[in-house]
Design an enzyme around this catalytic site. Structure first.
Site, short mmCIF file in Angstrom:
data_model
loop_
_atom_site.label_atom_id
_atom_site.label_comp_id
_atom_site.label_asym_id
_atom_site.label_seq_id
_atom_site.Cartn_x
_atom_site.Cartn_y
_atom_site.Cartn_z
N HIS A 17 0.85 -1.21 0.00
CA HIS A 17 0.00 0.00 0.00
C HIS A 17 0.88 1.25 0.00
O HIS A 17 0.63 2.21 -0.73
CB HIS A 17 -0.87 0.06 1.27
CG HIS A 17 -1.92 -0.99 1.39
ND1 HIS A 17 -2.08 -1.76 2.52
CD2 HIS A 17 -2.91 -1.37 0.53
CE1 HIS A 17 -3.11 -2.58 2.36
NE2 HIS A 17 -3.62 -2.38 1.16
N LYS A 41 -18.96 -4.72 7.14
CA LYS A 41 -17.77 -5.57 7.10
C LYS A 41 -16.98 -5.51 8.41
O LYS A 41 -15.95 -6.17 8.55
CB LYS A 41 -16.86 -5.13 5.95
CG LYS A 41 -17.44 -5.43 4.58
CD LYS A 41 -16.42 -5.14 3.50
CE LYS A 41 -16.96 -5.49 2.13
NZ LYS A 41 -16.07 -5.02 1.06
N ARG A 92 -1.82 -5.37 -8.96
CA ARG A 92 -0.76 -6.34 -8.69
C ARG A 92 -0.56 -7.31 -9.84
O ARG A 92 0.55 -7.71 -10.16
CB ARG A 92 -1.09 -7.14 -7.42
CG ARG A 92 -0.94 -6.35 -6.16
CD ARG A 92 -1.53 -7.06 -4.99
NE ARG A 92 -2.97 -7.22 -5.17
CZ ARG A 92 -3.83 -7.47 -4.20
NH1 ARG A 92 -3.40 -7.60 -2.97
NH2 ARG A 92 -5.11 -7.58 -4.45
N SER A 129 -3.16 -7.71 2.41
CA SER A 129 -3.36 -7.69 3.88
C SER A 129 -3.87 -9.04 4.37
O SER A 129 -3.46 -9.52 5.43
CB SER A 129 -4.37 -6.61 4.26
OG SER A 129 -3.89 -5.34 3.92
O1 PNS Z 1 -8.64 -2.78 0.27
P1 PNS Z 1 -9.92 -3.17 -0.43
O2 PNS Z 1 -10.76 -4.06 0.47
O3 PNS Z 1 -9.67 -3.76 -1.78
O4 PNS Z 1 -10.73 -1.81 -0.64
C1 PNS Z 1 -11.96 -1.83 -1.29
C2 PNS Z 1 -12.62 -0.43 -1.28
C3 PNS Z 1 -12.81 0.07 0.15
C4 PNS Z 1 -11.73 0.54 -2.05
C5 PNS Z 1 -13.96 -0.61 -2.02
O5 PNS Z 1 -14.65 -1.68 -1.46
C6 PNS Z 1 -14.83 0.62 -1.97
O6 PNS Z 1 -14.61 1.55 -2.72
N1 PNS Z 1 -15.83 0.61 -1.04
C7 PNS Z 1 -16.73 1.71 -0.83
C8 PNS Z 1 -18.14 1.36 -1.28
C9 PNS Z 1 -18.32 1.66 -2.75
O7 PNS Z 1 -18.11 2.77 -3.23
N2 PNS Z 1 -18.73 0.63 -3.52
C10 PNS Z 1 -18.91 0.70 -4.93
C11 PNS Z 1 -17.62 0.37 -5.66
S1 PNS Z 1 -17.84 0.45 -7.41
#
Ligand code: PNS
Length: 166
Positions: A17, A41, A92, A129
């Site tokens: 990150h 979550k 990645r 993670s």
């Molecule tokens: O580290 P992660 O778990 O891959 O992060 C995912 C994250 C938090 C970036 C993604 O789940 C997110 O943007 N969540 C917010 C809810 C949202 O906007 N959902 C629609 C995505 S198109």
């Protein structure tokens, strides 16, 4: 002012990150690292939102143009509220691409935001993670994968969990 967001769960923040945040900080005037704190979550997280935020603040303290924030709900709402038009994501491997592309397209349909993909540095291409937590849980060495203060908190949290389970 070119402002970008680096969103994620950061449970916990890893060196992968931080590699992306560092490179985003070279490309944009200001970078906000935004931690998704959606309550649905929360029970699956190893660290609370506050703990994840504390670790991230410490991890980015050396960057002059990086701040940390939490957000609940849609990422695009956070972007609109903070006048942000760029979302930075690390890629990645090809396996990340399908889902990231779908999210990028959904996000740009919801608000005036572009997603900028930065290829993860090869030394971190396997890093997640979830894997760090699993390896640490089974006693593996993750000291090269997370900052030292995260390693310490990870060890302490896993010891707490083990004590609670026994
Ligand atoms: O580290 P992660 O778990 O891959 O992060 C995912 C994250 C938090 C970036 C993604 O789940 C997110 O943007 N969540 C917010 C809810 C949202 O906007 N959902 C629609 C995505 S198109």
């Amino acid at each position: 002012m070119r402002r970008a967001v680096c969103p994620g769960s950061f449970d916990p923040v890893t060196n992968g990150h931080l590699d992306i945040v560092a490179r985003a900080s070279q490309l944009f005037d200001e970078v906000v690292v935004a931690i998704g704190v959606n309550k649905t979550k929360a029970s699956s997280r190893l660290f609370s939102a506050e703990e994840r935020m504390d670790m991230l603040k410490e991890a980015v303290s050396g960057f002059g143009n990086v701040t940390v924030a939490g957000f609940e709900g849609l990422l695009t709402t956070f972007c609109e509220q903070n006048d942000i038009h760029a979302i930075v994501k690390g890629l990645r491997a090809v396996s990340d691409f399908d889902y990231e592309l779908q999210m990028a397209q959904m996000n740009s349909s919801l608000a005036e935001v572009e997603t900028v993909f930065i290829p993860t540095s090869p030394e971190y291409s396997f890093l997640a993670s979830s894997l760090v937590k699993e390896v640490a849980m089974f006693g593996g060495d993750v000291s090269a994968l997370v900052p030292p203060f995260v390693l310490e908190r990870l060890g302490a949290r896993l010891a707490e969990r083990r004590a609670a389970d026994s």
